[in-house]
Write a protein that holds these residues in place. Sequence first.
Motif, PDB file in Angstrom:
ATOM      1  N   GLN A 602      39.355  89.931  28.967  1.00 25.45           N
ATOM      2  CA  GLN A 602      40.421  89.997  27.788  1.00 25.45           C
ATOM      3  C   GLN A 602      39.639  89.954  26.521  1.00 25.45           C
ATOM      4  OE1 GLN A 602      44.006  88.210  27.895  1.00 25.45           O
ATOM      5  NE2 GLN A 602      43.685  87.320  25.949  1.00 25.45           N
ATOM      6  N   ASP A 603      38.684  89.192  26.269  1.00 24.81           N
ATOM      7  CA  ASP A 603      37.885  89.234  25.157  1.00 24.81           C
ATOM      8  C   ASP A 603      36.969  90.301  24.867  1.00 24.81           C
ATOM      9  OD1 ASP A 603      39.192  86.623  24.209  1.00 24.81           O
ATOM     10  OD2 ASP A 603      37.698  85.654  25.264  1.00 24.81           O
ATOM     11  N   ILE A 606      39.157  93.557  23.997  1.00 23.32           N
ATOM     12  CA  ILE A 606      39.732  93.624  22.392  1.00 23.32           C
ATOM     13  C   ILE A 606      38.598  93.889  21.553  1.00 23.32           C
ATOM     14  CG2 ILE A 606      41.179  92.149  20.980  1.00 23.32           C
ATOM     15  CD1 ILE A 606      42.684  90.992  23.177  1.00 23.32           C
ATOM     16  N   GLU A 607      37.771  92.897  21.549  1.00 24.29           N
ATOM     17  CA  GLU A 607      36.721  92.893  20.530  1.00 24.29           C
ATOM     18  C   GLU A 607      35.822  94.184  20.430  1.00 24.29           C
ATOM     19  OE1 GLU A 607      36.344  90.777  18.406  1.00 24.29           O
ATOM     20  OE2 GLU A 607      38.011  89.579  19.005  1.00 24.29           O
ATOM     21  N   GLN A 613      45.025  94.906  20.644  1.00 23.98           N
ATOM     22  CA  GLN A 613      45.639  93.603  21.040  1.00 23.98           C
ATOM     23  C   GLN A 613      46.999  93.568  21.644  1.00 23.98           C
ATOM     24  OE1 GLN A 613      45.390  90.748  17.992  1.00 23.98           O
ATOM     25  NE2 GLN A 613      46.023  88.926  19.094  1.00 23.98           N
ATOM     26  N   ILE A 616      47.119  94.544  25.729  1.00 27.03           N
ATOM     27  CA  ILE A 616      46.221  93.764  26.634  1.00 27.03           C
ATOM     28  C   ILE A 616      46.994  93.348  27.879  1.00 27.03           C
ATOM     29  CG2 ILE A 616      46.234  91.503  25.498  1.00 27.03           C
ATOM     30  CD1 ILE A 616      43.006  93.236  27.023  1.00 27.03           C
ATOM     31  N   THR A1011      33.698  87.583  18.009  1.00 30.33           N
ATOM     32  CA  THR A1011      33.572  89.196  17.795  1.00 30.33           C
ATOM     33  C   THR A1011      32.358  89.562  17.792  1.00 30.33           C
ATOM     34  OG1 THR A1011      34.785  90.616  16.114  1.00 30.33           O
ATOM     35  CG2 THR A1011      33.597  88.621  15.264  1.00 30.33           C
ATOM     36  N   TYR A1284      41.513  86.200  16.338  1.00 29.65           N
ATOM     37  CA  TYR A1284      41.807  86.829  17.629  1.00 29.65           C
ATOM     38  C   TYR A1284      42.134  88.167  17.466  1.00 29.65           C
ATOM     39  CZ  TYR A1284      42.397  87.327  22.838  1.00 29.65           C
ATOM     40  OH  TYR A1284      42.289  87.694  23.795  1.00 29.65           O
ATOM     41  N   GLY A1285      41.484  89.250  17.974  1.00 29.27           N
ATOM     42  CA  GLY A1285      42.164  90.893  17.816  1.00 29.27           C
ATOM     43  C   GLY A1285      41.861  91.331  16.546  1.00 29.27           C
ATOM     44  N   GLN A1356      48.520  84.157  19.674  1.00 34.52           N
ATOM     45  CA  GLN A1356      47.412  84.853  19.122  1.00 34.52           C
ATOM     46  C   GLN A1356      47.595  85.839  18.589  1.00 34.52           C
ATOM     47  OE1 GLN A1356      45.700  85.676  23.461  1.00 34.52           O
ATOM     48  NE2 GLN A1356      43.950  84.507  22.597  1.00 34.52           N
ATOM     49  N   ASN A1357      49.044  86.480  18.585  1.00 33.49           N
ATOM     50  CA  ASN A1357      49.207  87.483  17.770  1.00 33.49           C
ATOM     51  C   ASN A1357      49.778  87.034  16.277  1.00 33.49           C
ATOM     52  OD1 ASN A1357      48.440  89.113  19.670  1.00 33.49           O
ATOM     53  ND2 ASN A1357      50.711  89.076  20.698  1.00 33.49           N
TER      54      ASN A1357
END
Length: 1481
Positions: A602-603, A606-607, A613, A616, A1011, A1284-1285, A1356-1357
């Motif tokens: 997942q990371d 996204i990164e 994001q 995902i 990131t 995040y994201g 996270q969002n």
Amino acid sequence: MTLSSELRKSVLPDICIICKKISKYSKVKGTQKRDNLVQCETTAAGSLLEAAKQKKDESILIHIRDQDCVAIEVKYHRICYRNYCRFLFQKSPHDSAVNEPDQLYSGVYAIFCENVLQTKLIDNQEILRMTKLTEMFNNIIKDKIGENASFIRTDRLKYRIKKDFPQLTFYSQPRKNLSELVYIESLPAESFMDTLQFSSTDESTCTDESDVDQQPQPIKVFDVNPKKTLFDASLIIKKSLADKPGMVCPWPPTSSDLNMKSALDIVPLELFNFMSWVTGSSEEPTLSEMVNVSDDTYPKILSICQDVVYLASGGRKQTPKALSLGLTTRHLTSSSQLLTILHKLGHCLSTSTIIGFETSLAELQLATQGSIPKGFRRSIPAILVWDNIDFGEETLSGKGTTHHTNGILIQNKVMISETVKPRELSLPRGQRTLKAKSVTMFEYHLTKRHGPTDIRSDIEIDEKYFVANLKSANNLDLSFIILKYLTSSYDDHLPGWTGFNCEIDSTIFPKSAIHYMPVIEASPTDMTTVNTILIKSVSVADSFQLSNILLVFDQAIYAKAQQIRWKDPELSKRLVIRLGEFHTTMAFLAIIGKVYKDAGLQDILIESDVVAQGSINGVINGHHYNRSLRAHKLLYEALQRLRFSVFLDSLGENDVIPIQKEMTNLELAYGTKTLSEYLITEDYIILVDKFEPFVSQKCKENPTFAFWSNYINLVQTVLMFIRATRQSDWTLHLSSLRCMLPWFFSYDRMNYARYAPAYWLEMMRLPISHPELDVNMFKDGNWTVHRQDNSPFSSIACDQAIEETCNRDSKTKGGIVGMTLNRGAVQRWILAQPERAAITRQCEEMSTMDKPHRKRKDLDRSRLKRDEGSICALISTIDSMINPFDNPGELVSISSGVVAGDSITKDLLSSKEKGAQALDLFMQNRLIKKPEDFFAPIKSMKLKTFSDVSKTKTTKSVSGKDVTIKVDRKFFQRLLVIGQNRELDLKDILTYSLGPVSYPLANSVGSLAKTNKAALLVALENKSENIYKSTVDVNQLTCNQPSAIIIDGMAVIQSICNIPSTFGELADQIFVQIYHQAQHYKCIRLDFVCDRYPECSIKNPERVRRAASGTQKIQVYSKDQRTPKQWKKFLSSGENKETLIEFLFSVWRDIDGSAFNQDMDIFICHGPECHLLSINNKTASVLPIKELETDHEEADTRLLLHAKHASAHCPIVIIKSPDTDVAILTIHFTCQFPSTKLYFLTGQKNKVRLIDIQALSTCLGPDVSLALVGLHSFSGCDSTSAFYGKGKKRVLDLVMSSKKYIELMCKIGDTSDHKVVESLLSKTEVFVCHLYGLNNVQNVNEARHKLFCTKTASEQNMPPTSDALNQHLLRANYQACIHKRSLCQWMQMPSPNNHGLTVHNNELDIVWMTNDPVPKSLLDVVHCSCKTGCNSGRCVCLKGKVSCTDLCKCFTCKNVLSIETDGIDIHIESDDESDDECILL
């Protein structure tokens, strides 16, 4: 007779041999000048003889063939000679074109030359237009080859003709809309002028090409009374309109009646030609046939003519356009207002008439059920696909929404229909309302369930028997990876996996015939509905005179259908049911997502910006099919490249040369279209045989290597499964499915675990149970759907076909969704749907929307470039985290570095083995030997993944109980649900992090969110111009003035691929490498700068992450000591690194200076000290440098300190490092080097670049340059977390958009006083709100509430809480303060305590928050200690309407989440893999 008189007889007369005239005038600069005759001076008259031969011009050849042109006194005008011979010296701009499409038809072109150019133009002396010649060429191609060559360009055909037939002349008429006239140059003038009478301007003489300018002339008027002419023409057209009958077909007309041909039948010839002349589309003066117009113009002219027909008849003559356009508009938009506008403008029928038309289509559907659809034939195997369709239309209460069952009928190709009588049934017009009619449903009564019968025990079920069937496809995919690896640096990128297979595959299937079945107005979740489907399917088989028919369902319907079929011997005989591979693929993608989501998948996605994001979750769970598949294919390729690179690095010198040779041969085979032949050669097999054992051995040694190699294998299995469908390879389908089966058991996909093995065994015994169907349907590749016939590798699954045709058409804006509450109208829409969709396709065809077909999107240059960029971003992101193939030791998450632990490692690495054991038991006990009930519950394995690694935090509730909270993102939503049910203030709840960490700043296991740091430097480079310098540019400067190179020493050590056998050899190799680097740039000073590794360091979290796989401490004591085999593991220890650096200094200080030709000062850092190794006149000496002794911990800052020291004597300084942190610091401190040219050397292999830092800083501006240190620390670096994201580029763009944000970032790091930092919090909150898209919100806690209420329930969002953001700001400020003290010899930084960090036993821990993670009043109601099963109102979890969690201490709990089901909510994006074209009948 005298000799002189004899000679005079052979002398030509004094006229031009070319134009046969004495005098010739030409325009020169606007003045007419006479061109006198000249006599030739060579025997061949220059090039005249050669030109005449090529033109076959007998009028000249008869005089000069085999003659001495000087002797016979050949004369000509210079301009005539120049024009006549010009073609010999001119080179067409198209001559150099390679592989032009028209060059492909050389055989057809020869026929065209013979029948058209030679016969018509040369022999018959006809005059034709260039457009007519192109059309004739295309017609010959269609007749001879059967291809549509409309893409051939007229200008290229013209140049080809001019080259092969120089005797032809191309005359451009003054009117711009007229095509060139083509004729033989010897054509008499009177014949040419006759041709121009109708269309040309003033009859000016056709003078020689390019010598006299052609001036446009006014168009002639041929009638002295234009009013009478126009009136007479209108009467002629009016009469033709009255005489022409309208559409002749029963009402309602169907799609076969509403097409281009039927439109042409109702349009008078006079009207069509008149409109063509008026619009300038044609200049052919004929009424014997319809004139020729271009393909683009034809439908437009026909559309206008139909409007005239409809208007002239007062609406009595309905046209195909008026009917189809009206119905299409209603189908696509359902807008009566738009229909009314189009009707008022004369383009379609009224809304009332269209609704009546739709009603009649519904009535016709009811009246003709049971007949064979057009394009289908009896006795040909057919497929029926059924699926649920949930319309979700608007109702007052939300109940009573429509859940129906759609179906499509498929045959492998469009058949020439059997002789069918014309439809005689004609329905009355004008009826708008459809009376709802009941549909016969065949009720099903539940009885005891039976599993599959007659499964033979002689079927081989072991996976090893099917792996051999995958070998060829595996080798092909490996060749694809190697080719992409070889060509990654090319400008012309290779296509991705799908495009690559399209290029090398040559099998093209005919387009499938697809027919929409009548909709069953009931949900397929009901057993009666499924029973009705099966009985109706048998009826379809009877009508097609088939002994059996193939059905395809998704898993949910498949399970119910098989329960009915297995109990009925007649249904078992007549029906063969397949499990849809489209839905099976999505279920398998969900398994991959579940296993690898928190392992770094997942990371990474996204990164690297491969997946947004917000998308995902759909990618991870496989519901966003195309997006998920693309993400996995890209990551699969990136990981394959990394693994293959490690393989190449592991080879010795003797092994790498033959491997590289075979890689070159592979590339050559691909380029010469002989790849398939090369893949079966012994040479390629040798390459495979070296690579596969390497992978197997590494998997045994390195669990992280094994784990991510397993990811590659899983994606490879999916690709095999998809390849089987794309190529209609039944053997590959069964073999790849067999490899998928264990995973359904391993990760508790219970429905697929139960039914997929049963499906696989039934398909394996098809040759026995249904031999005829096995041969005709499966062995011949007719079990998939072919929606296009112009591209290979394009077959799709049957259950995907229904999603992309019937279901998609049903859910257009003009679909039933939200349409009405009237059940009769709903039924009308459903019944008319098949014919309405087919008419829509016909309307698109009439507008030429479906022609011609473009090449696949996977082969577009823009798509190739984007995919290659995404793969490079993935590789860069993985390199910035942990490379799984270069990291020996324990199993770790490659994004967080967290160690999995023994139990999780065991589950992850043995998951397939455990699944295989469970599968074998299931098939033996429930399908073959059957001692157990097929429908008995299957025991869940509950294998652990990285999602089970969690961080905990203990806090107290109001009642004083200790509550331990684990990192669990689902726990966040549960707390919110409880809070709302308990009527707690949601705003207040959201001021807490609701977890032991701040999720927007942490990853899944509670460590710093990471990131891609390199993205910041790339973004800065993209915002600048003229910043790159070549080695030559720098060397020109360094030749005349002293220069220095400052090298990141640890980066040099870590970049060594082939580690020498002893530490002494290693020291020599490193020294030679850096010495040659300095020589390369003509530097007189070299600085070798390394990190320090104190026990307590701000970078400890990152270093622990990178060394999470374990360390081994080794003391280096002599030059002869052997280097460790696990070199990466050796370097993962800070103590080992410091020992190694001290050893390097001890070796280098005793170096023999006589071995070096160039004098050089080498500054060597080791620990806090620095020594100068001076090589002067082949003599080496060592001196301590006190001014470079320092307490700097990071080489990042120490490099700048050395650069400042070097700038005192060297006006040119080059800093070499792969680290983005160093680049940011160099840009920040540019102003501190006013008289020094700073260069930053970074990158690897073909991406090495030398950046002019002053030029880059100038482009950015001084303010942005100074803000970069704060920006970099705040947006995520080694010691601080990222949001995040929110990648680096997004933060940079936001900062550069506002001066106040630039000033904010400049202040971060100015002081280490945490009280001063806290004063920046309010401004930082505004910035973070803006980063999350809330420009008018000033407080992050308020922003969290707004975001939760509008679009997301995932923390996270959301931005972090104000408390968590304050701690993050303190950490970022502390790190930025360190960076801003780079030029200070002694930093003297305070303790990191109270700066978002805490020191405990010399270990640094992250302070995520200072407040409680959860409101104390909420903790009492989020966990229970029930001892009675949690099934009563005393359970606080059950009372709060949530399931029990890990916080609970209950026994035999029944309040748990239900086991994961296999129901899939499908989302197919618009950029789907397959094209939309199909035949709907």
